[in-house]
Design a protein around this motif. Structure first.
Motif, PDB file in Angstrom:
ATOM      1  N   THR A  40      14.453  43.559  -6.002  1.00  0.00           N
ATOM      2  CA  THR A  40      13.543  44.586  -6.529  1.00  0.00           C
ATOM      3  C   THR A  40      13.940  45.993  -6.078  1.00  0.00           C
ATOM      4  O   THR A  40      14.233  46.213  -4.901  1.00  0.00           O
ATOM      5  CB  THR A  40      12.110  44.275  -6.031  1.00  0.00           C
ATOM      6  N   ASN A  41      13.919  46.917  -7.048  1.00  0.00           N
ATOM      7  CA  ASN A  41      14.040  48.353  -6.745  1.00  0.00           C
ATOM      8  C   ASN A  41      15.238  48.690  -5.868  1.00  0.00           C
ATOM      9  O   ASN A  41      15.096  49.262  -4.798  1.00  0.00           O
ATOM     10  CB  ASN A  41      12.750  48.865  -6.079  1.00  0.00           C
ATOM     11  N   GLU A  42      16.414  48.344  -6.356  1.00  0.00           N
ATOM     12  CA  GLU A  42      17.610  48.755  -5.621  1.00  0.00           C
ATOM     13  C   GLU A  42      17.859  50.250  -5.789  1.00  0.00           C
ATOM     14  O   GLU A  42      18.315  50.925  -4.885  1.00  0.00           O
ATOM     15  CB  GLU A  42      18.845  47.974  -6.117  1.00  0.00           C
TER      16      GLU A  42
ATOM     17  N   MET B 119      17.139  50.178  -2.278  1.00  0.00           N
ATOM     18  CA  MET B 119      17.463  48.875  -1.667  1.00  0.00           C
ATOM     19  C   MET B 119      16.225  48.259  -1.025  1.00  0.00           C
ATOM     20  O   MET B 119      16.289  47.647   0.039  1.00  0.00           O
ATOM     21  CB  MET B 119      18.592  49.031  -0.637  1.00  0.00           C
ATOM     22  N   MET B 120      15.096  48.420  -1.698  1.00  0.00           N
ATOM     23  CA  MET B 120      13.819  48.030  -1.110  1.00  0.00           C
ATOM     24  C   MET B 120      13.666  46.511  -1.005  1.00  0.00           C
ATOM     25  O   MET B 120      13.301  45.978   0.055  1.00  0.00           O
ATOM     26  CB  MET B 120      12.667  48.618  -1.926  1.00  0.00           C
ATOM     27  N   GLY B 121      13.914  45.811  -2.098  1.00  0.00           N
ATOM     28  CA  GLY B 121      13.698  44.364  -2.094  1.00  0.00           C
ATOM     29  C   GLY B 121      14.625  43.649  -1.126  1.00  0.00           C
ATOM     30  O   GLY B 121      14.182  42.824  -0.308  1.00  0.00           O
ATOM     31  N   SER B 122      15.912  43.964  -1.168  1.00  0.00           N
ATOM     32  CA  SER B 122      16.851  43.326  -0.250  1.00  0.00           C
ATOM     33  C   SER B 122      16.549  43.746   1.184  1.00  0.00           C
ATOM     34  O   SER B 122      16.673  42.934   2.114  1.00  0.00           O
ATOM     35  CB  SER B 122      18.293  43.665  -0.645  1.00  0.00           C
TER      36      SER B 122
ATOM     37  N   ASP C 195      22.806  46.442  -2.184  1.00  0.00           N
ATOM     38  CA  ASP C 195      22.022  45.377  -1.556  1.00  0.00           C
ATOM     39  C   ASP C 195      22.823  44.633  -0.491  1.00  0.00           C
ATOM     40  O   ASP C 195      22.261  44.196   0.530  1.00  0.00           O
ATOM     41  CB  ASP C 195      21.531  44.392  -2.626  1.00  0.00           C
ATOM     42  N   ALA C 196      24.129  44.504  -0.696  1.00  0.00           N
ATOM     43  CA  ALA C 196      24.966  43.745   0.242  1.00  0.00           C
ATOM     44  C   ALA C 196      24.826  44.243   1.673  1.00  0.00           C
ATOM     45  O   ALA C 196      24.895  43.459   2.627  1.00  0.00           O
ATOM     46  CB  ALA C 196      26.435  43.809  -0.192  1.00  0.00           C
ATOM     47  N   GLN C 197      24.617  45.564   1.829  1.00  0.00           N
ATOM     48  CA  GLN C 197      24.568  46.082   3.200  1.00  0.00           C
ATOM     49  C   GLN C 197      23.330  45.595   3.944  1.00  0.00           C
ATOM     50  O   GLN C 197      23.328  45.560   5.171  1.00  0.00           O
ATOM     51  CB  GLN C 197      24.666  47.607   3.199  1.00  0.00           C
ATOM     52  N   MET C 198      22.283  45.201   3.200  1.00  0.00           N
ATOM     53  CA  MET C 198      21.089  44.671   3.847  1.00  0.00           C
ATOM     54  C   MET C 198      21.327  43.258   4.390  1.00  0.00           C
ATOM     55  O   MET C 198      20.698  42.837   5.357  1.00  0.00           O
ATOM     56  CB  MET C 198      19.922  44.665   2.849  1.00  0.00           C
TER      57      MET C 198
END
Lengths: 416, 416
Positions: B124-126, B135-138, B357-360
């Protein structure tokens, strides 16, 4: 011939005119040909009439009042303007008009007769804040601007000069060329910080700087601030910043009186993490010598082209304004300097960085200006201020030069 | 183990998703948790269900679909996002999701069993274009961001994340920590020009650059452009231009991968013949090494202070964003490079200049990314484009690495 001027009368008139269009925090707003301008015109014209001067108004609303001289000669005109910018002060323009009026009233009080008539004038729309161009009334009067063209100009509120003139009943009967002075003198606040910074009482104005306004529009390519290597960018903003730095460098390298100002700067899309695709900036260059001003322009334009080319950007420029420098009459300028010396006022010769009605008269008759200090160099601002003793110094010097130039008629029986 | 992917099926899905929120001139707008996002989620989830995957949604709307593995192990997750910026393209985020789906469908088509389950996810919301932060969801899923705090965030339209989630029925039942991959792989368009400029087919992403966003506000003194000598100016605009030039110089002196961008610049009062009283600009600095990024910040801040001081201006700065660099798992990065080599794809190691997202996932499990070329380096733009063969190369490499990492179960009787 030395006369006494009445400083309190001068200050009272400045304050009275300042109450017309007064703004809440100080200063005032009397845009050209507005209702406030109409009230200001009525107040000042009333003072002209109180002194039984011969009042004239021309077809573009310039108004002047003549005290007859001993002979039927062209008048020595003292003048300026009473319109203001939207957030103006009490002194810009007003001092030249009410200072001229004070000179005439003091001469009347002293029962002095002059060879040339003395006149005081205010000119329509000097500021250009409602209608462009500025110095419109004096420009039409002295043949630099075309009457019909100016009457058709439309202001920021959509009203034409012609309609605005008629709307406040400011259109007079005198033809454009009616005002033909033997000499023109304009007392004005400096609007800059030089006199105050130096502790000098009087600026003897030698001319008006030439002005060059250029707008640059740079087109590059928007790109991601994180993913785009520096070498692959076409950064319109970087070119704009480089031009701004170059403008500064030109002023530094050319030295005074060269000035350079970047007043406007905009980026698009104006997002933190996007390399700007477009940038627009303005450069204002001024110098007293047109050859130097042209050299400054050439260097600026060449550097701007090179910066854009190096960055892979395209650049276009357009001239927003270009006025050649004006030199005032050397004899009249010399008379002002001598007058200041006689009055014991510290003084320096200096160019005017701003445009003034006087420059419109310069091609047609001897013209010159007197500057008095502006507190903190501030003008076009409600905090514009010049101390009473500085106002009085300016008017005393204006009287000194006006009488010397107009010629005082000696009472019968008196020897030279 | 090499499998064939179906490029036409991949392209058809990208085009189908691109029709949801399509913009007139191309590209699309699917802001996070909007009606368009809801339609996009339904379409993609439908494809998940068509393959009889086990679909999960967590409390912040992250959605993932699992194909069971041979053993009860944590899944190998391939993912990205399907929300877009307001003028987005068809590939940013979408490629990672539909590429992952294509890998799973190709594996199913090839009747291959893996040791670890394979999963595909969208978060969600990247983009952060409707709700900050990005990057909120991740971030919530991997514990970098707090769920309750994020649910309370209010978007640009005044709606909270919680209300937006419920408004489109995207709030699932899985707890925040439900998604715990054995490894995370994200295929993404480069969003920059490096691969295309070099003619390289694959970017093996080693990590994400650290990001430092600073806003500078400079206060000087407005002054008349004609009457104020250069030496007496306090020109906020000149300081701003100097900072912009210094940002460039830092990028030049530090060398790649240091980048520096001045994306925003504003002057006040923004008038041609007035020395700017105020100037505001932003500087975006990025580097893969936090020590170098800190050195860049220090030099920028010191120079900005010195420039302001020299000009008699005051300066304040505030941090708009600050993220430390992220390093991806060296083994997984190495597997991607080896996979590219096996497939005969030209490749280079490179950092990501943008956040993903990967960084999360990187702090919690081996994570890495694969980049494919972006035409003209353009992204976040309706003209964003990656050629079909480049899309296919990326998905083939994603399949190669996913299968190697998840482990292929050999049919009984076959030797190793």
């Amino acid at each position: 011939m030395r006369i006494e001027i009445n400083t309190e009368r001068l200050l009272a008139r400045i304050e009275a005119l300042g109450r017309i269009g007064a703004l809440p925090g100080g200063g005032c707003k009397r845009l050209a040909l507005s209702a406030e301008d109409a009230a200001g015109r009525a107040l000042v014209t009333g003072w002209f009439c109180d002194l039984e001067l011969d009042v004239h108004t021309d077809v573009i609303g310039n108004c002047w009042a003549i005290r007859s001289g001993h002979k039927d000669l062209p008048p020595l005109v003292m003048g300026s303007h009473i319109d203001t910018v939207a957030t103006g002060g009490l002194y810009d323009g007003v001092l030249g008009v009410l200072g001229g009026l004070e000179v005439i009233e003091s001469v009347i009080d002293a029962v002095i007769e002059t060879e040339h008539p003395l006149a005081v004038a205010f000119f329509t729309n000097e500021e250009g804040a409602r209608f462009a161009p500025d110095m419109m009334g004096s420009g039409v009067s002295q043949g630099a601007l075309d009457l019909e063209e100016m009457l058709a100009k439309v202001g920021i509120d959509g009203v034409s000069v012609a309609d605005a003139l008629d709307g406040i009943g400011a259109r007079g009967r005198e033809p454009v060329s009616a005002l033909a002075p033997c000499a023109y003198l304009e007392l004005h606040i400096e609007q800059g910080p030089v006199l105050e910074a130096e502790g000098t009482e009087i600026g003897v104005v030698t001319g008006v700087q030439g002005i060059s306004w250029t707008e640059f529009a740079i087109a590059g390519r928007s790109a991601h601030a994180g993913t785009t290597p520096m070498a692959l960018r076409q950064d319109a903003g970087a070119v704009a910043a480089g031009i701004a730095i170059e403008a500064r460098a030109i002023a530094r390298d050319f030295g005074s009186p060269q000035v350079a100002t970047v007043g406007r700067m905009r980026f698009a899309p104006d997002i933190v993490n996007v390399v700007p695709e477009e940038a627009v900036l303005t450069v204002d260059l001024r110098h007293t010598d047109d050859a130097v001003l042209q050299a400054a322009e050439t260097r600026l334009f060449d550097t701007a082209e090179a910066l854009a080319s190096d960055e892979g950007c395209t650049i276009t420029r357009r001239s927003l304004a270009r006025f050649e420098p004006v030199s005032f009459d050397p004899d009249l300028v010399g008379q002002i300097a001598e007058g200041a010396k006689r009055l014991g006022l510290s003084h320096r010769r200096m160019p005017s960085g701003a445009g003034h009605d006087a420059q419109m008269f310069a091609p047609n008759c001897p013209a010159a200006m007197i500057f008095v200090p502006s507190k903190d160099g501030i003008s076009h601002n409600i905090h514009e201020y010049t101390a009473p003793h500085d106002l009085a110094n300016g008017v005393r010097l204006l009287a000194e030069v006006a009488l010397a130039r107009a010629g005082v008629v000696k009472p019968e029986g008196q020897t030279a």
